[in-house]
Motif scaffolding. Sequence first.
Motif, PDB file in Angstrom:
ATOM      1  N   UNK A 100      53.774 -28.444  37.832  1.00  0.00           N
ATOM      2  CA  UNK A 100      54.107 -27.080  38.252  1.00  0.00           C
ATOM      3  C   UNK A 100      53.264 -26.067  37.487  1.00  0.00           C
ATOM      4  N   UNK A 101      53.075 -26.298  36.197  1.00  0.00           N
ATOM      5  CA  UNK A 101      52.272 -25.402  35.369  1.00  0.00           C
ATOM      6  C   UNK A 101      50.831 -25.350  35.881  1.00  0.00           C
ATOM      7  N   UNK A 102      50.248 -26.497  36.152  1.00  0.00           N
ATOM      8  CA  UNK A 102      48.867 -26.544  36.643  1.00  0.00           C
ATOM      9  C   UNK A 102      48.743 -25.876  38.010  1.00  0.00           C
ATOM     10  N   UNK A 103      49.721 -26.089  38.864  1.00  0.00           N
ATOM     11  CA  UNK A 103      49.698 -25.467  40.185  1.00  0.00           C
ATOM     12  C   UNK A 103      49.805 -23.950  40.066  1.00  0.00           C
ATOM     13  N   UNK A 104      50.666 -23.488  39.161  1.00  0.00           N
ATOM     14  CA  UNK A 104      50.812 -22.053  38.964  1.00  0.00           C
ATOM     15  C   UNK A 104      49.539 -21.432  38.400  1.00  0.00           C
ATOM     16  N   UNK A 105      48.853 -22.128  37.502  1.00  0.00           N
ATOM     17  CA  UNK A 105      47.598 -21.607  36.961  1.00  0.00           C
ATOM     18  C   UNK A 105      46.566 -21.384  38.061  1.00  0.00           C
ATOM     19  N   UNK A 106      46.561 -22.236  39.055  1.00  0.00           N
ATOM     20  CA  UNK A 106      45.602 -22.112  40.145  1.00  0.00           C
ATOM     21  C   UNK A 106      46.002 -21.038  41.148  1.00  0.00           C
ATOM     22  N   UNK A 107      47.305 -20.799  41.319  1.00  0.00           N
ATOM     23  CA  UNK A 107      47.757 -19.959  42.416  1.00  0.00           C
ATOM     24  C   UNK A 107      48.243 -18.569  42.033  1.00  0.00           C
ATOM     25  N   UNK A 108      48.634 -18.356  40.793  1.00  0.00           N
ATOM     26  CA  UNK A 108      49.201 -17.065  40.413  1.00  0.00           C
ATOM     27  C   UNK A 108      48.122 -15.995  40.408  1.00  0.00           C
ATOM     28  N   UNK A 109      48.471 -14.846  40.959  1.00  0.00           N
ATOM     29  CA  UNK A 109      47.550 -13.714  40.976  1.00  0.00           C
ATOM     30  C   UNK A 109      47.700 -12.917  39.685  1.00  0.00           C
ATOM     31  N   UNK A 110      46.592 -12.559  39.040  1.00  0.00           N
ATOM     32  CA  UNK A 110      46.659 -11.825  37.770  1.00  0.00           C
ATOM     33  C   UNK A 110      47.434 -10.507  37.878  1.00  0.00           C
ATOM     34  N   UNK A 111      47.328  -9.826  38.989  1.00  0.00           N
ATOM     35  CA  UNK A 111      48.057  -8.573  39.165  1.00  0.00           C
ATOM     36  C   UNK A 111      49.564  -8.806  39.079  1.00  0.00           C
ATOM     37  N   UNK A 112      50.028  -9.901  39.633  1.00  0.00           N
ATOM     38  CA  UNK A 112      51.453 -10.230  39.555  1.00  0.00           C
ATOM     39  C   UNK A 112      51.877 -10.445  38.102  1.00  0.00           C
ATOM     40  N   UNK A 113      51.049 -11.111  37.321  1.00  0.00           N
ATOM     41  CA  UNK A 113      51.381 -11.368  35.914  1.00  0.00           C
ATOM     42  C   UNK A 113      51.487 -10.046  35.152  1.00  0.00           C
ATOM     43  N   UNK A 114      50.570  -9.129  35.405  1.00  0.00           N
ATOM     44  CA  UNK A 114      50.607  -7.824  34.745  1.00  0.00           C
ATOM     45  C   UNK A 114      51.865  -7.064  35.152  1.00  0.00           C
ATOM     46  N   UNK A 115      52.194  -7.059  36.431  1.00  0.00           N
ATOM     47  CA  UNK A 115      53.390  -6.356  36.898  1.00  0.00           C
ATOM     48  C   UNK A 115      54.663  -6.960  36.315  1.00  0.00           C
TER      49      UNK A 115
END
Length: 70
Positions: free
Chosen positions: A34-49
């Motif tokens: 799950x961690x590896x999949x999230x690293x590939x798919x998460x958008x940086x803007x979402x992380x900042x928000x």
Amino acid sequence: MKQTPPAGAPRKTSFLRSMRAVAWSLIGLRAGEEYRRDLQNIQPLHVVLVGLIALFALVLGLMLLVRWVV
């Protein structure tokens, strides 16, 4: 008309999924596939928000705690 990404392109995650992934990461319980999949798919803007929302919630929670104690 909505375009579909090519078959080899990584799929972007929703904001809610990004929130969940960041929340699990903050408490240190994110690992494995799950961690590896999230690293590939998460958008940086979402992380900042999500970070800004978490910061706001922390400050608001501390203010409420201080008001309740005093």
